[in-house]
Design a protein around this motif. Structure first.
Motif, mmCIF file in Angstrom:
data_model
loop_
_atom_site.group_PDB
_atom_site.id
_atom_site.type_symbol
_atom_site.label_atom_id
_atom_site.label_comp_id
_atom_site.label_asym_id
_atom_site.label_seq_id
_atom_site.Cartn_x
_atom_site.Cartn_y
_atom_site.Cartn_z
ATOM 1 N N GLY A 111 0.809 -1.220 0.000
ATOM 2 C CA GLY A 111 0.000 0.000 0.000
ATOM 3 C C GLY A 111 0.836 1.261 0.000
ATOM 4 O O GLY A 111 0.337 2.349 0.244
ATOM 5 N N ARG A 137 3.780 4.097 -1.523
ATOM 6 C CA ARG A 137 3.781 4.991 -2.676
ATOM 7 C C ARG A 137 4.100 4.248 -3.965
ATOM 8 O O ARG A 137 4.602 3.145 -3.966
ATOM 9 C CB ARG A 137 4.792 6.114 -2.441
ATOM 10 C CG ARG A 137 4.233 7.162 -1.496
ATOM 11 C CD ARG A 137 5.236 8.272 -1.291
ATOM 12 N NE ARG A 137 5.227 8.663 0.107
ATOM 13 C CZ ARG A 137 6.311 8.791 0.857
ATOM 14 N NH1 ARG A 137 7.503 8.575 0.347
ATOM 15 N NH2 ARG A 137 6.213 9.143 2.111
ATOM 16 N N GLU A 154 -3.437 -2.343 -3.057
ATOM 17 C CA GLU A 154 -2.788 -1.110 -2.609
ATOM 18 C C GLU A 154 -3.606 0.114 -3.011
ATOM 19 O O GLU A 154 -3.829 1.021 -2.215
ATOM 20 C CB GLU A 154 -1.377 -1.009 -3.208
ATOM 21 C CG GLU A 154 -0.423 -2.069 -2.667
ATOM 22 C CD GLU A 154 0.984 -1.950 -3.245
ATOM 23 O OE1 GLU A 154 1.137 -1.364 -4.334
ATOM 24 O OE2 GLU A 154 1.917 -2.434 -2.596
ATOM 25 N N GLN A 155 -4.074 0.125 -4.254
ATOM 26 C CA GLN A 155 -4.866 1.268 -4.725
ATOM 27 C C GLN A 155 -6.163 1.401 -3.931
ATOM 28 O O GLN A 155 -6.571 2.504 -3.562
ATOM 29 C CB GLN A 155 -5.188 1.102 -6.213
ATOM 30 C CG GLN A 155 -3.968 1.278 -7.104
ATOM 31 C CD GLN A 155 -4.315 1.081 -8.573
ATOM 32 O OE1 GLN A 155 -5.410 1.433 -9.006
ATOM 33 N NE2 GLN A 155 -3.402 0.515 -9.331
ATOM 34 N N ARG A 190 -5.439 2.697 -0.404
ATOM 35 C CA ARG A 190 -5.119 4.132 -0.407
ATOM 36 C C ARG A 190 -6.372 4.975 -0.614
ATOM 37 O O ARG A 190 -6.573 5.998 0.044
ATOM 38 C CB ARG A 190 -4.088 4.447 -1.495
ATOM 39 C CG ARG A 190 -2.655 4.143 -1.090
ATOM 40 C CD ARG A 190 -1.661 4.865 -1.992
ATOM 41 N NE ARG A 190 -1.840 4.486 -3.380
ATOM 42 C CZ ARG A 190 -1.265 3.432 -3.950
ATOM 43 N NH1 ARG A 190 -0.474 2.657 -3.242
ATOM 44 N NH2 ARG A 190 -1.472 3.139 -5.203
ATOM 45 N N ARG A 247 -8.508 5.108 2.483
ATOM 46 C CA ARG A 247 -7.886 5.978 3.475
ATOM 47 C C ARG A 247 -8.119 7.450 3.132
ATOM 48 O O ARG A 247 -8.430 8.266 4.000
ATOM 49 C CB ARG A 247 -6.398 5.670 3.490
ATOM 50 C CG ARG A 247 -5.712 6.297 4.634
ATOM 51 C CD ARG A 247 -4.299 5.774 4.703
ATOM 52 N NE ARG A 247 -4.086 5.192 6.002
ATOM 53 C CZ ARG A 247 -2.919 5.250 6.627
ATOM 54 N NH1 ARG A 247 -1.886 5.795 6.049
ATOM 55 N NH2 ARG A 247 -2.786 4.750 7.820
ATOM 56 N N GLU A 248 -7.970 7.784 1.841
ATOM 57 C CA GLU A 248 -8.205 9.164 1.407
ATOM 58 C C GLU A 248 -9.636 9.604 1.698
ATOM 59 O O GLU A 248 -9.901 10.773 1.953
ATOM 60 C CB GLU A 248 -7.941 9.304 -0.098
ATOM 61 C CG GLU A 248 -6.460 9.357 -0.466
ATOM 62 C CD GLU A 248 -6.226 9.053 -1.952
ATOM 63 O OE1 GLU A 248 -5.117 8.595 -2.278
ATOM 64 O OE2 GLU A 248 -7.159 9.258 -2.761
ATOM 65 N N ALA A 283 -0.738 1.453 3.802
ATOM 66 C CA ALA A 283 -2.016 2.166 3.823
ATOM 67 C C ALA A 283 -2.996 1.531 4.800
ATOM 68 O O ALA A 283 -4.135 1.968 4.904
ATOM 69 C CB ALA A 283 -2.616 2.207 2.421
#
Lengths: 276, 276
Positions: free
Chosen positions: A8, A10, B64-65, B68, B71-72, B103
């Protein structure tokens, strides 16, 4: 821990991602050299999935390449992922690690969720001719905390061993020598427990971690062998892959692989002597 | 299972890899739509890591995407990976899932290896302000097989609950309301057991899976609430993400997300009523 990208993190291009990608490349090169130097004297490799997972996608890529290479060299590949879940989730883990396209021959699994959590893994073993090693008695100091608790007159790990016997007792999972594809993880650091588990599981492959760096000696490992002195796969990790640390000088280039080969030969000889 | 690439599969360009990459893309789009439609009415998401792992690298990328994005949107992200290992390996899993770049806000873990297997995860929680949910009593039918065995006058899961209390009883892990970052997984399908575990763990967050498709009702979930009727995160998976299956027609386009929103609102109302 902060030097790794993890899951997760960058995206490609970020400093940490590139660092992890570079680390994964170096680890891949290290693995290739080690495998080249020991493939003729060892039967199997057991990559610790966690160390690749912590590098994010580049780590998983490195793991895949390493597993494929080991397999091409004729080694058994045991993915040490200690997975465990239920229903469709367990099925997904089984697909990931034991499915037709996976480079792993066997997977380590955790038994805490019971039989219905194990069934998807057993089904994958039948379908794809793969194997499992179920955690029964682990090699760490705190293993006793739960695994040794007495349940109905025996330690919990003996109960788990009986479940392993049940899970593996299937004609589709038993090979020509009478051993099942469903094995047991039994730490080298606990010979008394290993003897008890071997009594419950006379025809089960044991995966025996803890030899070397964790303190298990060859004689301790032999406690897990069958009465004919086989049926066990003894694993050494740090004492082999970091053998260069104990060499008389910190070796450069591919010399670390030579140090590993020397340590692997010594381990093989010690185990053979213990099995006499 | 054969339709997925899994770990160690063929490289980019192979038919199966491309199929998995395409599947991962579609799942990512599905996740984005669902999160958009429910982010204002739910507190957290709990991706099942296995489903991404079975798609190999494209799956991990999709995970991962998704993490993220969640979380955003201000959601808590619980990586349901059920990891568990010892020493440096546990440290690597902790780095992968709880490290500074991950994340995830919390991770599910398996307690079978005991305290020294948990310590690296606890250290990561302290360092990165993250949380754990330890499997105590799982929601599946076979959970009783090992977890209910009687040890020294109490079921094994109660012993595990006491360990969770010990692991979480650290000023660095306890927040303003007196709750610890070290939570417990307690299946919605076992209300009697949940009440017993709540008595052992009065100030511990429970992650309660099994609501909906697995048969847990709101009243069953409430058995795991604190005496003030909070302290629990109730999870629904299939009953929400596959809510379109129960809609009057198989919806096209983004309508599946609307069906999920309707189901999530109903779930919220049911839980609120049960907590009265």
């Amino acid at each position: 821990m902060t030097e790794f990208v993890g899951i997760g993190a960058r995206r490609p291009g970020s400093e940490r991602y590139e660092l992890s990608a570079r680390l994964a490349e170096l680890i891949g090169e290290f693995n290739r050299n080690l495998i080249d130097f020991v493939a003729d004297i060892i039967p199997a490799v057991k990559p610790q999935v966690a160390f690749y997972e912590q590098l994010g996608q580049p780590g998983i890529d490195c793991l895949e390449q390493t597993m494929r290479l080991a397999r091409e060299k004729g080694l058994l590949v045991i993915a040490d992922a200690k997975r465990g879940d239920i229903g469709s989730t367990a099925q997904a883990y089984a697909a990931a690690w034991l499915g037709g396209e996976s480079a792993a021959d066997a997977l380590t699994v955790n038994p805490y969720l019971g039989t219905d959590g194990m069934e998807p893994f057993l089904a994958a073993c039948r379908k794809f001719n793969k194997g499992l090693f179920v955690l029964v008695r682990t090699s760490n100091p705190s293993a006793a905390e739960l695994q040794d608790l007495e349940v109905e007159g025996e330690p919990l790990y003996a109960r788990v061993a009986r479940l392993v016997a049940k899970w593996g007792n299937d004609p589709d999972l038993i090979g020509a020598c009478g051993f099942s594809s469903i094995g047991a993880v039994v730490g080298a650091t606990w010979p008394t427990e290993a003897r008890l588990i071997r009594a419950v599981l006379p025809r089960t492959f044991f995966l025996i971690p803890g030899y070397g760096a964790q303190g298990g000696a060859a004689a301790d490992c032999a406690a897990g062998f069958t009465s004919e002195n086989y049926g066990a796969l003894v694993n050494a990790s740090r004492s082999l892959i970091a053998a260069w640390r104990n060499a008389s000088r910190y070796a450069a280039g591919a010399d670390y692989a030579a140090a590993t080969r020397t340590a692997a030969l010594r381990m093989r000889d010690e185990l053979r002597a213990a099995a006499l």
